[in-house]
Design a protein around this motif. Structure first.
Motif, PDB file in Angstrom:
ATOM      1  N   ARG A   1     -14.651   2.717  -1.122  1.00  0.00           N
ATOM      2  CA  ARG A   1     -15.034   1.924   0.047  1.00  0.00           C
ATOM      3  C   ARG A   1     -13.861   1.050   0.481  1.00  0.00           C
ATOM      4  NH1 ARG A   1     -20.034  -0.340  -3.279  1.00  0.00           N
ATOM      5  NH2 ARG A   1     -18.319  -0.262  -4.771  1.00  0.00           N
ATOM      6  N   TYR A   2     -14.061   0.387   1.625  1.00  0.00           N
ATOM      7  CA  TYR A   2     -13.004  -0.479   2.146  1.00  0.00           C
ATOM      8  C   TYR A   2     -12.528  -1.460   1.086  1.00  0.00           C
ATOM      9  CZ  TYR A   2     -14.018   0.905   6.962  1.00  0.00           C
ATOM     10  OH  TYR A   2     -14.192   1.597   8.120  1.00  0.00           O
ATOM     11  N   ARG A   3     -13.462  -2.108   0.466  1.00  0.00           N
ATOM     12  CA  ARG A   3     -13.053  -3.159  -0.466  1.00  0.00           C
ATOM     13  C   ARG A   3     -12.293  -2.614  -1.654  1.00  0.00           C
ATOM     14  NH1 ARG A   3     -18.797  -3.621  -0.849  1.00  0.00           N
ATOM     15  NH2 ARG A   3     -19.666  -2.734  -2.760  1.00  0.00           N
ATOM     16  N   ASP A   4     -12.530  -1.323  -1.997  1.00  0.00           N
ATOM     17  CA  ASP A   4     -11.758  -0.732  -3.086  1.00  0.00           C
ATOM     18  C   ASP A   4     -10.279  -0.662  -2.720  1.00  0.00           C
ATOM     19  OD1 ASP A   4     -14.054  -0.227  -4.696  1.00  0.00           O
ATOM     20  OD2 ASP A   4     -14.511   1.495  -3.433  1.00  0.00           O
ATOM     21  N   LEU A   5     -10.015  -0.294  -1.474  1.00  0.00           N
ATOM     22  CA  LEU A   5      -8.630  -0.222  -1.027  1.00  0.00           C
ATOM     23  C   LEU A   5      -8.011  -1.620  -0.937  1.00  0.00           C
ATOM     24  CD1 LEU A   5      -6.401   1.692  -0.046  1.00  0.00           C
ATOM     25  CD2 LEU A   5      -7.216   1.284   2.268  1.00  0.00           C
ATOM     26  N   LEU A   6      -8.765  -2.563  -0.386  1.00  0.00           N
ATOM     27  CA  LEU A   6      -8.239  -3.914  -0.230  1.00  0.00           C
ATOM     28  C   LEU A   6      -8.030  -4.611  -1.570  1.00  0.00           C
ATOM     29  CD1 LEU A   6     -10.314  -5.061   2.864  1.00  0.00           C
ATOM     30  CD2 LEU A   6      -7.921  -4.351   2.801  1.00  0.00           C
ATOM     31  N   ARG A   7      -8.739  -4.133  -2.611  1.00  0.00           N
ATOM     32  CA  ARG A   7      -8.533  -4.687  -3.948  1.00  0.00           C
ATOM     33  C   ARG A   7      -7.346  -4.059  -4.666  1.00  0.00           C
ATOM     34  NH1 ARG A   7     -14.875  -4.539  -5.892  1.00  0.00           N
ATOM     35  NH2 ARG A   7     -15.559  -6.449  -4.811  1.00  0.00           N
ATOM     36  N   THR A   8      -6.774  -3.005  -4.103  1.00  0.00           N
ATOM     37  CA  THR A   8      -5.605  -2.385  -4.717  1.00  0.00           C
ATOM     38  C   THR A   8      -4.460  -3.392  -4.718  1.00  0.00           C
ATOM     39  OG1 THR A   8      -6.285  -0.217  -3.902  1.00  0.00           O
ATOM     40  CG2 THR A   8      -3.992  -0.463  -4.570  1.00  0.00           C
ATOM     41  N   PRO A   9      -3.856  -3.646  -5.866  1.00  0.00           N
ATOM     42  CA  PRO A   9      -2.787  -4.649  -5.918  1.00  0.00           C
ATOM     43  C   PRO A   9      -1.694  -4.368  -4.888  1.00  0.00           C
ATOM     44  CG  PRO A   9      -3.408  -3.967  -8.124  1.00  0.00           C
ATOM     45  CD  PRO A   9      -4.144  -3.058  -7.185  1.00  0.00           C
ATOM     46  N   GLU A  10      -1.338  -5.405  -4.147  1.00  0.00           N
ATOM     47  CA  GLU A  10      -0.256  -5.414  -3.165  1.00  0.00           C
ATOM     48  C   GLU A  10      -0.603  -4.729  -1.843  1.00  0.00           C
ATOM     49  OE1 GLU A  10       3.954  -5.420  -4.701  1.00  0.00           O
ATOM     50  OE2 GLU A  10       2.993  -4.228  -6.260  1.00  0.00           O
ATOM     51  N   PHE A  11      -1.745  -4.039  -1.760  1.00  0.00           N
ATOM     52  CA  PHE A  11      -2.055  -3.421  -0.470  1.00  0.00           C
ATOM     53  C   PHE A  11      -2.314  -4.481   0.595  1.00  0.00           C
ATOM     54  CE2 PHE A  11      -4.975  -1.893   2.765  1.00  0.00           C
ATOM     55  CZ  PHE A  11      -4.296  -0.776   3.224  1.00  0.00           C
ATOM     56  N   THR A  12      -3.052  -5.531   0.234  1.00  0.00           N
ATOM     57  CA  THR A  12      -3.402  -6.549   1.231  1.00  0.00           C
ATOM     58  C   THR A  12      -2.177  -7.238   1.824  1.00  0.00           C
ATOM     59  OG1 THR A  12      -5.595  -6.898   0.297  1.00  0.00           O
ATOM     60  CG2 THR A  12      -4.683  -8.673   1.633  1.00  0.00           C
ATOM     61  N   PRO A  13      -1.204  -7.719   1.013  1.00  0.00           N
ATOM     62  CA  PRO A  13      -0.023  -8.323   1.643  1.00  0.00           C
ATOM     63  C   PRO A  13       0.786  -7.338   2.474  1.00  0.00           C
ATOM     64  CG  PRO A  13       0.235  -8.217  -0.748  1.00  0.00           C
ATOM     65  CD  PRO A  13      -1.197  -7.916  -0.456  1.00  0.00           C
ATOM     66  N   LEU A  14       0.882  -6.078   2.034  1.00  0.00           N
ATOM     67  CA  LEU A  14       1.582  -5.083   2.833  1.00  0.00           C
ATOM     68  C   LEU A  14       0.856  -4.862   4.151  1.00  0.00           C
ATOM     69  CD1 LEU A  14       3.921  -2.994   2.900  1.00  0.00           C
ATOM     70  CD2 LEU A  14       2.280  -1.326   1.992  1.00  0.00           C
ATOM     71  N   PHE A  15      -0.458  -4.803   4.092  1.00  0.00           N
ATOM     72  CA  PHE A  15      -1.292  -4.628   5.281  1.00  0.00           C
ATOM     73  C   PHE A  15      -1.119  -5.811   6.242  1.00  0.00           C
ATOM     74  CE2 PHE A  15      -5.402  -5.809   7.179  1.00  0.00           C
ATOM     75  CZ  PHE A  15      -5.653  -4.698   7.960  1.00  0.00           C
TER      76      PHE A  15
END
Length: 412
Positions: free
Chosen positions: A15-29
């Motif tokens: 789900r979305y939150r699984d991706l957003l919980r991936t380390p470093e994905f959120t700051p890159l995003f």
């Protein structure tokens, strides 16, 4: 943003939150989103400034999309560095360079030639940043979720363009074009801070020194494979021609250009959402070409010229932009055909070639508009995009993997 069904037989779709919980994905995003917003705001400000001072559709189109032309130079000289530099440092430095360059463009009295020269420099630097960012995404996100991660990044582009063009329209009224450029510079600086403090230090993906010679050798290896070469052409040309149509929005309707750009962003967001989340894996190889046909066909309505109602023009732009989702499908196929250690270079070549084609198409669109009219030029570019997509379809069918679930990655 939604996650697509598992690509490798996983038991449940993430789900979305699984991706957003991936380390470093959120700051890159977030950093990538800030850069898109900066590019949108600054591009609209500079294009408006140039159009007000010259009245030229060609120059206003080049002001907004001209840096894309310089991507071609970067793709032939700098791309080997995309896998041979520490990603965090490279991304932060590129964002700082863009912040400084955009701020300089806001200086009153800057000669037009100097402004376009600076745009060219920024375009060359941008070719490196795109390869580093996309290669880093491949490290942060598991390979089987790359399509999903890329879809989310593309959807962020749509959202940030919607917000950026809306904010840019307000800033043009409240601050002036030069104030809008300074707002873009501030957003670039924000992106640099997010890269520097949001990402961890990583070593380069490949050993060796970056050089123009190594860039040429890797480009030659990537383009030597015919199916891979056709994928690059499909990623570059049909989309680039439609971006050429978008480059004429300011000349076509100066008072509604921001609205048209926002409609395009809405359509792109919708297309990436559907492709990234809802298209079954078995349908992906067959859907890319129809989406690219959809990308071009609505612009044929602009052949009506001033007879096309504003609402119809906005609707045509929004429907067309859904077709940009085809790029996700072609990128997925491309990644299946390149080795891991060259992924940043391969994706950087895709990005730089795409932007270079966009810049060339913007120049072509501006020239056609001056000879005919902006509406006629849009219709002609749409016809060209349809023709190219039709010509590539047969070859692209042979480039698709026989089975999406069992396809093995090929070496360069």
């Amino acid at each position: 943003m939604p996650l697509s069904p598992p690509l490798s037989g996983a038991s449940a779709a993430p789900r979305y939150r699984d991706l957003l919980r991936t380390p470093e994905f959120t700051p890159l995003f977030l950093a990538g989103s800030a850069q898109v917003a900066a590019q949108t705001v600054a591009g609209l400000g500079l294009a408006t400034l140039v159009f007000r001072s010259t009245g030229s559709p060609l120059l206003s189109a080049l002001a907004m999309f001209g840096p894309s032309l310089a991507q071609l130079l970067g793709a032939t000289t700098l791309l080997s560095a995309a896998d041979r530099l520490p990603p965090r440092t490279a991304l932060a430095v590129v964002a700082v360079v863009f912040a400084a360059g955009t701020a300089v463009q806001a200086v009153p009295g800057m000669p037009l030639g100097a402004a376009f020269g600076l745009l060219a420099v920024l375009g060359v630097v941008g070719s490196l940043g795109g390869g580093v960012r996309l290669g880093l995404l491949g490290e942060i996100v598991p390979r089987e979720r790359y399509l999903l991660g890329r879809a989310v990044m593309n959807m962020a582009v749509g959202l940030c363009q919607i917000a950026g063009f809306a904010a840019g329209g307000v800033l043009l009224t409240v601050l002036s074009p030069r104030g809008t450029l300074l707002a873009g510079a501030a957003l670039y600086l924000l992106a640099a801070l997010l890269y520097r403090f949001g990402l961890t230090a990583r070593p380069p993906r490949a050993a060796g020194r970056p050089s123009p010679a190594e860039t040429w050798r890797t480009n030659a290896r990537l383009l030597a494979d015919r199916p891979r070469r056709l994928l690059y052409l499909a990623l570059w040309v049909p989309n680039g021609l439609i971006v050429g149509c978008e480059a004429l929005f300011v000349a076509y309707a100066p008072d509604r250009a921001g609205l048209l750009f926002a409609c395009a962003a809405v359509g792109m967001l919708a297309g990436d959402t559907v492709v990234g989340r809802f298209v079954p894996e078995r349908l992906r190889p067959r859907l890319a070409a129809p989406l690219q046909l959809l990308l071009a066909a609505p612009y044929l309505l602009f052949a009506l010229g001033t007879g096309l109602p504003p609402v119809a023009a906005a609707a045509a732009v929004a429907v067309s932009a859904v077709g940009y989702g085809a790029s996700l499908l072609y990128q997925e196929r491309l990644l299946e055909r390149v080795p891991e250690e060259s992924s940043g270079h391969a994706l950087g070549l895709h990005g730089s070639g795409m932007l270079a084609c966009q810049g060339l198409a913007a120049a072509l669109a501006g020239g056609l508009a001056q000879l005919t009219s902006p509406a006629t030029a849009m219709a002609l570019l749409a016809l060209a995009s349809l023709a190219v997509t039709a010509a590539l379809t047969a070859g692209l069918s042979s480039a698709a993997p026989r089975s999406p679930r069992t396809a093995r990655r090929r070496t360069a």
